[in-house]
Design an enzyme around this catalytic site. Sequence first.
Site, PDB file in Angstrom:
ATOM      1  N   CYS A  97      25.838  50.228  41.532  1.00 19.52           N
ATOM      2  CA  CYS A  97      24.420  50.085  41.808  1.00 19.52           C
ATOM      3  C   CYS A  97      23.584  50.863  40.790  1.00 19.52           C
ATOM      4  CB  CYS A  97      24.098  50.640  43.186  1.00 19.52           C
ATOM      5  SG  CYS A  97      25.098  49.929  44.473  1.00 19.52           S
ATOM      6  N   ARG A 121      26.295  46.793  33.942  1.00 19.33           N
ATOM      7  CA  ARG A 121      27.240  47.443  34.843  1.00 19.33           C
ATOM      8  C   ARG A 121      27.713  46.523  35.959  1.00 19.33           C
ATOM      9  NH1 ARG A 121      25.809  52.915  35.797  1.00 19.33           N
ATOM     10  NH2 ARG A 121      25.375  52.285  37.917  1.00 19.33           N
ATOM     11  N   TRP A 140      25.533  46.673  43.938  1.00 17.63           N
ATOM     12  CA  TRP A 140      26.934  46.240  43.819  1.00 17.63           C
ATOM     13  C   TRP A 140      27.500  46.481  45.211  1.00 17.63           C
ATOM     14  CZ3 TRP A 140      30.660  44.383  40.435  1.00 17.63           C
ATOM     15  CH2 TRP A 140      31.986  44.694  40.712  1.00 17.63           C
ATOM     16  N   ASN A 174      22.290  54.755  45.983  1.00 20.53           N
ATOM     17  CA  ASN A 174      23.616  54.539  45.382  1.00 20.53           C
ATOM     18  C   ASN A 174      24.585  55.451  46.100  1.00 20.53           C
ATOM     19  OD1 ASN A 174      22.420  52.924  43.522  1.00 20.53           O
ATOM     20  ND2 ASN A 174      22.887  54.210  41.751  1.00 20.53           N
ATOM     21  N   GLY A 175      25.779  54.950  46.381  1.00 25.78           N
ATOM     22  CA  GLY A 175      26.787  55.791  47.016  1.00 25.78           C
ATOM     23  C   GLY A 175      27.182  55.233  48.372  1.00 25.78           C
ATOM     24  N   GLU A 205      52.788  46.197  32.114  1.00 21.97           N
ATOM     25  CA  GLU A 205      51.354  46.454  31.980  1.00 21.97           C
ATOM     26  C   GLU A 205      51.044  47.105  30.628  1.00 21.97           C
ATOM     27  OE1 GLU A 205      48.821  45.389  33.138  1.00 21.97           O
ATOM     28  OE2 GLU A 205      47.235  46.843  32.773  1.00 21.97           O
ATOM     29  N   LYS A 264      48.587  45.485  27.811  1.00 20.45           N
ATOM     30  CA  LYS A 264      47.413  46.188  27.261  1.00 20.45           C
ATOM     31  C   LYS A 264      47.435  46.143  25.738  1.00 20.45           C
ATOM     32  CE  LYS A 264      45.231  46.328  29.797  1.00 20.45           C
ATOM     33  NZ  LYS A 264      45.513  45.756  31.033  1.00 20.45           N
ATOM     34  N   GLU A 285      46.881  42.513  24.329  1.00 18.52           N
ATOM     35  CA  GLU A 285      45.524  42.016  24.595  1.00 18.52           C
ATOM     36  C   GLU A 285      44.513  42.506  23.570  1.00 18.52           C
ATOM     37  OE1 GLU A 285      44.330  41.626  29.231  1.00 18.52           O
ATOM     38  OE2 GLU A 285      45.011  43.611  28.640  1.00 18.52           O
ATOM     39  N   HIS A 294      71.544  42.207  27.345  1.00 15.17           N
ATOM     40  CA  HIS A 294      71.855  40.784  27.539  1.00 15.17           C
ATOM     41  C   HIS A 294      71.079  39.890  26.578  1.00 15.17           C
ATOM     42  CE1 HIS A 294      74.282  41.876  30.921  1.00 15.17           C
ATOM     43  NE2 HIS A 294      73.269  42.544  31.450  1.00 15.17           N
ATOM     44  N   LYS A 348      37.134  37.940  30.875  1.00 16.94           N
ATOM     45  CA  LYS A 348      37.288  38.908  31.961  1.00 16.94           C
ATOM     46  C   LYS A 348      37.692  38.218  33.248  1.00 16.94           C
ATOM     47  CE  LYS A 348      37.050  42.987  33.756  1.00 16.94           C
ATOM     48  NZ  LYS A 348      38.289  43.746  33.456  1.00 16.94           N
TER      49      LYS A 348
HETATM   50  C1  G6P Z   1      42.152  37.673  32.979  1.00 20.12           C
HETATM   51  C2  G6P Z   1      41.780  39.071  32.504  1.00 20.12           C
HETATM   52  C3  G6P Z   1      42.866  40.071  32.914  1.00 20.12           C
HETATM   53  C4  G6P Z   1      43.081  40.012  34.411  1.00 20.12           C
HETATM   54  C5  G6P Z   1      43.411  38.577  34.875  1.00 20.12           C
HETATM   55  C6  G6P Z   1      43.368  38.480  36.374  1.00 20.12           C
HETATM   56  O1  G6P Z   1      43.253  37.241  32.272  1.00 20.12           O
HETATM   57  O2  G6P Z   1      41.617  39.083  31.121  1.00 20.12           O
HETATM   58  O3  G6P Z   1      42.464  41.379  32.561  1.00 20.12           O
HETATM   59  O4  G6P Z   1      44.124  40.887  34.766  1.00 20.12           O
HETATM   60  O5  G6P Z   1      42.432  37.672  34.380  1.00 20.12           O
HETATM   61  O6  G6P Z   1      42.061  38.711  36.785  1.00 20.12           O
HETATM   62  P1  G6P Z   1      41.640  39.152  38.246  1.00 20.12           P
HETATM   63  O7  G6P Z   1      40.159  39.229  38.192  1.00 20.12           O
HETATM   64  O8  G6P Z   1      42.137  38.073  39.171  1.00 20.12           O
HETATM   65  O9  G6P Z   1      42.306  40.451  38.515  1.00 20.12           O
END
Ligand code: G6P
Length: 609
Positions: A2, A27, A74, A100-101, A482, A486, A489, A505, A604
């Site tokens: 927010c 944001r 938010w 906010n909060g 993960e 990262k 990506e 294997h 995103k």
């Molecule tokens: C996209 C984003 C990833 C994310 C995935 C799932 O590929 O680039 O960063 O992990 O979607 O998104 P979600 O909003 O469902 O977690």
Amino acid sequence: MCGIVGYVGADHAKEKIIDGLKRLEYRGYDSAGIALPIDGKIQIRKHVGEIRNLEKIIGEPEFDSAVGIGHTRWATHGAPSDLNSHPHGNSDNSIAIVHNGIIENYQEIKEWLARDYGVTFKSETDSEVIAHLIGIFYDGDLLEAVNKAVAEMRGAYAVCAIAAAEPDKIVAVRKDAPLVAGVGKGFNFIASDIPALLKYVRQVYLIENNETVVLTKDDIVIYNEEGRKVRRDVFNVTWDADAAEKEGYEHFMLKEIHEQPKGIYETLTRRINDDGSIRLDGISMTKEDIENFNKVYIVACGTAYHAGLVGKLVIEKMAHVPVEIDVASEFRYRDPFVDENTLFIAISQSGETLDTLAALREAKRKGARVLSVVNVVGSSVARESDDVFYTWAGPEIAVASTKAYTTQLICMYLLGLYMGKTKGTIEDDYYDKVLSDLKALPDKVELLLKKEDEIAEIARKYHRREQVFFIGRGLDSGVSYEGSLKLKEISYINSFAIAAGELKHGTIALMEEETLVFALATQDFLYEKMVSNVEEIRARGARIISVAKEGRTEIEKVTDEVIYIPDCIDEVSPVLAVIPLQLFAYYVARERGCNIDKPKNLAKSVTVE
Ligand code: G6P
């Protein structure tokens, strides 16, 4: 998260507030609103959706004033809607607030106000109680009424209030939520964040916890908790608005990496009662439901799927129920065995990923109980689920997910503990140990983040590699996926994750002089096996960076670099182990000059198949 903007000046508050709110748009928010004192009354206008929706309903020149407060929301309590948007007024709109909060005891206050004062509430928010509290205490002095209201509130807040009877001032107060006052000539500002003010002011007062501020057009007076005036030096803002949005960090990704202690704290702590029991607001599964599940299915995409990989092992161990996991795009097309005794868990930061949503619908059609772990309140996944478990990470802006992942992990632990306790499959001592190690995580993550320079240095050394492997066993294997994601990506390096025991294997064929391998060795009961795996690849000339718990120094003998994470039980180590991997990916991408927050070809939120 927010955003708050308040303005006191000579004229056109509306324009300045909208400007400020727009500066906070980056944001993320789901609704916006504004309140102005006009002719002895407070008028509130608010609208769900973007600020331009709000602009459409505040166009007429009569709707303006020299003073006003505005907000972008938010959602945390109550879905995004016109009514739940801020500002909130008291019963006769003689007071309006933005907040906010989270007010933790808002239910108690609500019951009390309804019972003793006959207050009826217009929204589902925790924030509305603040307006009513101030209204009840108001006796011609807004500052006094705000102080009295605050004494009744528990939680985190930055609040700005205006009163119809004192149309020349704003009173604001903060506790554990940011608040800054902007110093102008003949006008002053108050806001949750510096970027909101930079078009108009460069000098600000940083308001501290438990301080109250009274703003008029010529004065900003700050009071401490005891009601005494406080002298504060002005802070000169030298950054441009763009840098200010990132709070001084070079990229949103780095800012979000650093926000993880807070996100973990928020997601975890509010759900643990004083007696150690777990409170899952928004989840209505009964003991009988939990006992009747004979299978759990976790379905997600990308980083959220990787959180699920950890979730699978944690829930199986704690709740003694088989857990299957799949990526949503596969699950939806393979006629999976799902029925009314299945708990289907969808994990999604955005709550809008099309494949995850389609998988959820498929599971529902087959009769499963659907629980989602989601960051965006009121998103499609949240709306279509039977139960929603929110990650309170705040908006995530960088495409590469960081704080959403660690808070998703926290939800997995809480769910495992909760289900295990309910079913009686978890020993009390073990439950207490996990809980206490979870509670220690925000501080431990903070500590680990202090190794940023050390990790940046390692990244500088290896950033020219075109291929990197990530290996681990048990929970570390999920974290390897993960870490690898990262890196690829944001740096476009061809990275590959594999369970360490599976190396021999096939993948070991690729190990040669100088091959770079990240070895995660944080699982005590698998430590020796991991050291052997590392030795095998080391013998082929590979360069190894390992991640191990403090005190487990054996691995130093076989690796080139070791990044130590604070000691903890094996179960919670993924939350710590992933931090060096996030920072490594970030600094490698930075060295390579990549567009870190918006990597090529990625979005995103993927709302197409
Ligand atoms: C996209 C984003 C990833 C994310 C995935 C799932 O590929 O680039 O960063 O992990 O979607 O998104 P979600 O909003 O469902 O977690």
